[in-house]
Design a protein around this motif. Structure first.
Motif, PDB file in Angstrom:
ATOM      1  N   TYR B 289       1.018  -1.133  -0.110  1.00 39.76           N
ATOM      2  CA  TYR B 289      -0.046   0.053  -0.087  1.00 39.76           C
ATOM      3  C   TYR B 289       0.846   1.436  -0.187  1.00 39.76           C
ATOM      4  O   TYR B 289       0.473   2.355   0.458  1.00 39.76           O
ATOM      5  N   TRP B 294      -2.056   2.092  -5.556  1.00 37.53           N
ATOM      6  CA  TRP B 294      -2.930   0.994  -4.896  1.00 37.53           C
ATOM      7  C   TRP B 294      -4.553   1.257  -4.869  1.00 37.53           C
ATOM      8  O   TRP B 294      -5.347   0.503  -4.935  1.00 37.53           O
ATOM      9  N   MET B 295      -4.536   2.705  -4.912  1.00 37.29           N
ATOM     10  CA  MET B 295      -5.863   3.484  -4.385  1.00 37.29           C
ATOM     11  C   MET B 295      -6.814   3.134  -5.475  1.00 37.29           C
ATOM     12  O   MET B 295      -6.655   3.135  -6.622  1.00 37.29           O
ATOM     13  N   ARG B 313      -4.940   1.494   6.585  1.00 41.73           N
ATOM     14  CA  ARG B 313      -5.508  -0.071   5.920  1.00 41.73           C
ATOM     15  C   ARG B 313      -5.913  -1.062   6.935  1.00 41.73           C
ATOM     16  O   ARG B 313      -6.849  -1.786   6.585  1.00 41.73           O
ATOM     17  N   HIS B 317      -9.660  -2.879   6.727  1.00 39.99           N
ATOM     18  CA  HIS B 317      -9.807  -4.075   6.686  1.00 39.99           C
ATOM     19  C   HIS B 317     -10.760  -4.539   7.910  1.00 39.99           C
ATOM     20  O   HIS B 317     -11.801  -5.225   7.546  1.00 39.99           O
ATOM     21  N   ASP B 322     -11.903  -5.442   3.519  1.00 38.45           N
ATOM     22  CA  ASP B 322     -11.053  -5.128   2.520  1.00 38.45           C
ATOM     23  C   ASP B 322     -10.104  -4.037   2.841  1.00 38.45           C
ATOM     24  O   ASP B 322     -10.366  -2.832   2.924  1.00 38.45           O
ATOM     25  N   ALA B 324      -7.929  -2.664   1.085  1.00 41.16           N
ATOM     26  CA  ALA B 324      -7.754  -1.719   0.081  1.00 41.16           C
ATOM     27  C   ALA B 324      -8.610  -0.773  -0.252  1.00 41.16           C
ATOM     28  O   ALA B 324      -8.351   0.137  -0.994  1.00 41.16           O
ATOM     29  N   ARG B 325      -9.833  -0.673   0.770  1.00 42.89           N
ATOM     30  CA  ARG B 325     -10.667   0.248   0.466  1.00 42.89           C
ATOM     31  C   ARG B 325     -10.267   1.490   1.249  1.00 42.89           C
ATOM     32  O   ARG B 325      -9.381   1.469   2.038  1.00 42.89           O
TER      33      ARG B 325
END
Lengths: 85, 373
Positions: B289, B294-295, B313, B317, B322, B324-325
């Protein structure tokens, strides 16, 4: 101030950072990146030299620089931050 | 690939053992056993590598780092590598001779945890009678002429005492008081219902801190770590993933933050197998990240993406499943309703000072292994 022999505060470390090629003041929770000739001035703050001695040494080393006007002001500012005693 | 900028700080979790049982401990739910801890020699090697990499500060933490009899050797190794050392301690075990040995080894500063301004309340929250030892430790640090910082995790059970906590810090000679609103990972996530403050509590405490800050200007620094569930703004977690600092766990696992071990599919690199240089620059874990590529979602085109780095992060999660949200703490996140619902939820029925509300930190969580809210 007359008679003042500036020294770094106990918790402050002046060091060169080889990785970043920069001079740093390191404190408990922060790092100050020194610009210009700040590190040259602070290296002379050893608790033995008076402000006048520091000015004289820097004036000899950097002829023509406005040392007498700027260095005492700079030292006062650093003391106000609590990094010099 | 160009190398990322070098790290500034290394959080060294020297041990996960601790006499205290704070219900918001930043250690993971799965604590590392003492038999798996790195030796002092290995820590010395890690600190030398860290200095080579550009680390300036190390925070010698735990658990309780004073439980390591070889702590002075680790301090000396950091000092000889040129790294500025801060001890992060509960204060339990900080006698005058111990302090003197650490100061001689090169220790530069001490950060002392306090749970509450009142002895009984502090001991109740810590799950251990430790307030008297803390007071003693503060005096010992002061006598050694080292700078003292206080760190106080703020939550429902102590936010109303913030004024008294500041008084305590001033009386104990702290130069800096970190008032850190609890962040919900690991143990704190496990105890979220008990720890979540009310909005009223927070706004009163914030006003108090603001006025005390003006009053103490130039003497004691007050740091307020924002309660991100309530502000609608994501915090710039760790200054960005793999951007500023790294955490080395007691067993040598290296993570971008103390909580990241809870992320699934994150292969944790270890200093027993790899160099710190490889871990920081090249490991998949530290690059996952890093930066902004990655966004997705609202972060991708957001002007704040270089300011808050998409938030946290671990929080993404924990709340959405998730990592990566966008951090749901951000009002622009499509998942922000999750955080709003939690922040507006009515408090439970037990009084805030009832110890039954807590699952105290210990060898394993009492109620459940996983911490999904």
């Amino acid at each position: 101030m007359t008679g003042w022999r500036p020294a770094l505060a106990r918790s402050v470390v002046l060091r060169h950072d080889r990785v970043r090629r920069a001079d740093l003041l390191v404190l408990p929770e922060r790092v100050v990146i020194l610009g210009g000739r700040a590190a040259d001035v602070l290296r002379l703050c050893d608790g033995r030299r008076q402000v006048g001695d520091i000015v004289d040494e820097l004036a000899a080393r950097f002829p023509g620089a406005p040392v007498a006007a700027e260095v005492p002001r700079f030292l006062d500012r650093v003391r106000e931050e609590g990094w010099l005693r | 690939m160009t190398s990322p900028p070098p790290p500034w700080a290394l959080l060294a979790e020297l041990t996960h053992s601790c006499p205290l049982h704070c219900p918001y401990c930043s250690n993971p739910l799965e604590l590392v056993r003492r038999s798996r801890e790195l030796s002092a020699e290995k820590w010395a090697d890690v600190l030398r590598q860290a200095a080579e990499l550009g680390v300036i500060h190390t925070h010698l933490s735990g658990g309780e780092p004073l439980l390591r009899p070889d702590l002075a050797a680790i301090v000396a190794a950091a000092e000889s590598a040129g790294i500025y050392t801060q001890l992060v301690t509960s204060g339990v075990g900080l006698s005058a001779p111990r302090m003197s040995a650490l100061a001689s080894a090169g220790l530069r500063s001490v950060q002392l945890s306090v749970q509450h301004a009142g002895p009984a309340a502090s001991d109740r929250i810590a799950g251990y009678r430790s307030f008297a030892a803390k007071e003693q430790a503060a005096a010992v640090v002061r006598d050694a002429e080292l700078p003292l910082g206080l760190n106080v995790v703020l939550h429902r059970d102590n936010l109303d005492a913030v004024d008294a906590i500041v008084d305590l810090g001033v009386a104990w000679g702290a130069e800096r008081i970190e008032l850190a609103n609890v962040q919900f990972y690991g143990w704190a996530l496990h105890n979220r219902t008990a720890l979540l403050p009310t909005r009223d509590q927070l706004s009163r405490a914030r006003e108090t801190v603001e006025s005390r800050r003006q009053q103490l200007a130039g003497t004691t620094e007050l740091v307020w770590v924002v309660p991100d569930y309530f502000d609608g703004v994501a915090k710039p977690c760790m200054g960005g993933w793999g951007a500023v600092s790294l955490t080395v766990a007691p067993d040598g696992g290296v993570l971008p933050c103390p909580a990241a071990g809870a992320l699934p599919d994150l292969e944790v690199p270890n200093v027993r197998d790899r160099s710190l240089e490889w871990i920081w620059n090249s490991s998949p874990a530290f690059n996952l990240y890093r930066g902004t590529e990655w966004m997705s979602g609202p972060c991708g085109g957001c002007p704040r993406r270089e300011t808050d780095f998409g938030g946290c992060r671990c929080q993404a999660h924990a709340l959405t499943g998730d990592a990566a949200r966008t951090d749901p703490a951000c009002a622009l996140s499509p998942d922000h309703a999750l955080v709003r619902a939690l922040a507006e939820a009515p408090p439970d029925d037990l009084p805030p000072d009832d110890a039954r509300r807590y699952v105290y930190r210990g060898p394993r969580p009492a109620r459940r292994e996983r911490s999904r809210g």
